[in-house]
Design a protein around this motif. Sequence first.
Motif, mmCIF file in Angstrom:
data_model
loop_
_atom_site.group_PDB
_atom_site.id
_atom_site.type_symbol
_atom_site.label_atom_id
_atom_site.label_comp_id
_atom_site.label_asym_id
_atom_site.label_seq_id
_atom_site.Cartn_x
_atom_site.Cartn_y
_atom_site.Cartn_z
ATOM 1 N N LYS A 125 7.459 5.198 -1.620
ATOM 2 C CA LYS A 125 7.551 6.069 -0.546
ATOM 3 C C LYS A 125 6.219 6.007 0.195
ATOM 4 N N LYS A 126 6.178 5.972 1.400
ATOM 5 C CA LYS A 126 4.802 5.632 2.256
ATOM 6 C C LYS A 126 4.003 6.982 2.295
ATOM 7 N N LYS A 127 4.746 8.127 2.346
ATOM 8 C CA LYS A 127 3.985 9.458 2.427
ATOM 9 C C LYS A 127 3.361 9.601 1.194
ATOM 10 N N SER A 128 3.955 9.322 0.064
ATOM 11 C CA SER A 128 3.321 9.578 -1.119
ATOM 12 C C SER A 128 2.354 8.701 -1.689
ATOM 13 N N LEU A 129 2.385 7.453 -1.194
ATOM 14 C CA LEU A 129 1.308 6.510 -1.575
ATOM 15 C C LEU A 129 -0.077 7.118 -0.599
ATOM 16 N N ILE A 130 0.012 7.169 0.501
ATOM 17 C CA ILE A 130 -1.045 7.574 1.337
ATOM 18 C C ILE A 130 -1.743 8.747 0.763
ATOM 19 N N LYS A 131 -1.262 9.581 0.022
ATOM 20 C CA LYS A 131 -1.873 10.913 -0.634
ATOM 21 C C LYS A 131 -2.720 10.440 -1.570
ATOM 22 N N LEU A 132 -2.626 9.429 -2.059
ATOM 23 C CA LEU A 132 -3.404 8.810 -3.294
ATOM 24 C C LEU A 132 -5.031 8.279 -2.646
ATOM 25 N N LYS A 177 -2.901 5.315 6.773
ATOM 26 C CA LYS A 177 -1.813 5.271 7.369
ATOM 27 C C LYS A 177 -1.689 4.437 8.610
ATOM 28 N N SER A 178 -2.616 4.309 9.258
ATOM 29 C CA SER A 178 -2.811 3.574 10.636
ATOM 30 C C SER A 178 -2.608 1.946 10.089
ATOM 31 N N PHE A 179 -3.146 1.590 8.937
ATOM 32 C CA PHE A 179 -3.258 -0.008 8.767
ATOM 33 C C PHE A 179 -1.972 -0.073 8.282
ATOM 34 N N ILE A 180 -1.256 0.811 7.427
ATOM 35 C CA ILE A 180 0.158 0.201 6.980
ATOM 36 C C ILE A 180 0.972 0.222 8.458
ATOM 37 N N LYS A 181 0.751 1.086 9.110
ATOM 38 C CA LYS A 181 1.715 1.027 10.416
ATOM 39 C C LYS A 181 1.445 -0.444 11.332
ATOM 40 N N LYS A 182 -0.036 -0.499 11.367
ATOM 41 C CA LYS A 182 -0.371 -1.692 12.361
ATOM 42 C C LYS A 182 0.110 -2.935 11.614
ATOM 43 N N ASN A 183 -0.035 -3.196 10.475
ATOM 44 C CA ASN A 183 0.089 -4.259 9.779
ATOM 45 C C ASN A 183 1.285 -4.665 9.335
ATOM 46 N N LYS A 184 2.262 -3.600 9.265
ATOM 47 C CA LYS A 184 3.522 -3.540 8.999
ATOM 48 C C LYS A 184 3.576 -3.780 7.591
ATOM 49 N N ILE A 185 3.101 -3.168 6.372
ATOM 50 C CA ILE A 185 2.628 -3.223 5.295
ATOM 51 C C ILE A 185 4.000 -2.658 4.567
ATOM 52 N N GLU A 188 3.923 -7.802 -3.102
ATOM 53 C CA GLU A 188 2.501 -7.898 -3.671
ATOM 54 C C GLU A 188 1.484 -8.281 -2.711
ATOM 55 N N GLN A 189 1.784 -9.471 -1.794
ATOM 56 C CA GLN A 189 0.672 -9.889 -0.978
ATOM 57 C C GLN A 189 0.342 -8.648 0.006
ATOM 58 N N ASP A 190 1.224 -7.917 0.260
ATOM 59 C CA ASP A 190 0.843 -6.582 1.445
ATOM 60 C C ASP A 190 0.307 -5.466 0.619
ATOM 61 N N LEU A 191 0.392 -5.339 -0.545
ATOM 62 C CA LEU A 191 -0.639 -4.428 -1.426
ATOM 63 C C LEU A 191 -1.879 -4.938 -1.611
ATOM 64 N N VAL A 192 -1.978 -6.199 -1.813
ATOM 65 C CA VAL A 192 -3.364 -6.937 -1.986
ATOM 66 C C VAL A 192 -4.183 -6.523 -0.805
ATOM 67 N N ARG A 193 -3.450 -6.653 0.220
ATOM 68 C CA ARG A 193 -4.321 -6.473 1.539
ATOM 69 C C ARG A 193 -4.593 -5.149 1.651
ATOM 70 N N LEU A 194 -3.673 -4.061 1.442
ATOM 71 C CA LEU A 194 -4.052 -2.651 1.655
ATOM 72 C C LEU A 194 -5.126 -2.211 0.656
ATOM 73 N N ILE A 195 -4.848 -2.728 -0.622
ATOM 74 C CA ILE A 195 -6.116 -2.166 -1.530
ATOM 75 C C ILE A 195 -7.486 -2.632 -0.897
ATOM 76 N N ASN A 196 -7.515 -4.022 -0.603
ATOM 77 C CA ASN A 196 -8.596 -4.664 -0.043
ATOM 78 C C ASN A 196 -9.230 -3.900 1.027
ATOM 79 N N TYR A 197 -8.491 -3.556 2.069
ATOM 80 C CA TYR A 197 -8.848 -2.760 2.984
ATOM 81 C C TYR A 197 -9.086 -1.227 2.619
ATOM 82 N N ALA A 198 -8.494 -0.712 1.528
ATOM 83 C CA ALA A 198 -9.079 0.661 1.140
ATOM 84 C C ALA A 198 -10.493 0.575 0.527
ATOM 85 N N ASN A 199 -10.913 -0.500 -0.107
ATOM 86 C CA ASN A 199 -12.149 -0.703 -0.613
ATOM 87 C C ASN A 199 -13.295 -1.080 0.572
ATOM 88 N N SER A 200 -12.816 -1.414 1.714
ATOM 89 C CA SER A 200 -13.757 -1.606 2.630
ATOM 90 C C SER A 200 -14.099 -0.282 3.416
#
Length: 235
Positions: free
Chosen positions: A193-200, A209-217, A222-234
């Motif tokens: 669930k998106k809300k639960s994940l964002i809280k992490l 939240k904005s990245f997930i919405k803008k990039n339709k994650i 797997e590939q979408d999660l890789v993009r998301l975590i790479n973004y979080a590290n940036s």
Amino acid sequence: MKLPVIGKQIILLCSILLFSTLGFSQRQSTMMHNEMTTQAILQKNMGKDYENDIEGSPYYDETFNSAKILPIGKVFMVRYNVALDVMEVIQKTDTLVMNKAYRNYTIKQNKGNITYKILENAEAKQDKLGYYIQLTNGEKIKLYRKDKKKFVEVTRTAYGSTTTSTSAKYKEQKSEFYIEYGDSGSAVKLPKKKKSLIKLFASKQGDIKSFIKKNKIKLTKEQDLVRLINYANSL
């Protein structure tokens, strides 16, 4: 729900494989040596109950593949038993099983460029330590995939007959995704669930939240999660 006899055999085998050892190289003498591979023992026991009618494989890859095991820095032939969550390693004429209690080992398999790390899942009901495939290598957050296979019995009834036959198979299950904060050694399961994940992501929740919405994650890809975590590290 009662475990089938073969399920109990698997649990017993897992317990045996966790026999205390100290690793490889100079500590090889403390590893548990086994004249038969894990699969050979498993197949022998299962064959008796199912007359060798077993579909599928417990392994990620049936063949042994070369891998560098760190921090030893030497190359070994390994294969990962997904069903039992154990790593088999060939040493001379023996097949050894790595002890997950020694969590500082990292297995870098050449085929497929796969990296296995041992992490602890505090929420697991049993076998809290396990092998996870590393998907990203950020300093703040790392992403992992946990593959799973389940041993199941299959009962068939012939058409127009009351006679039943029982066979067994290894059923591949949906992979789960986990993150590790820094080098904590702890696996945190990613919610679907998106809300639960964002809280992490603590103070970065708005950005995530904005990245997930803008990039339709999609949180199941797997590939979408890789993009998301790479973004979080940036951030």
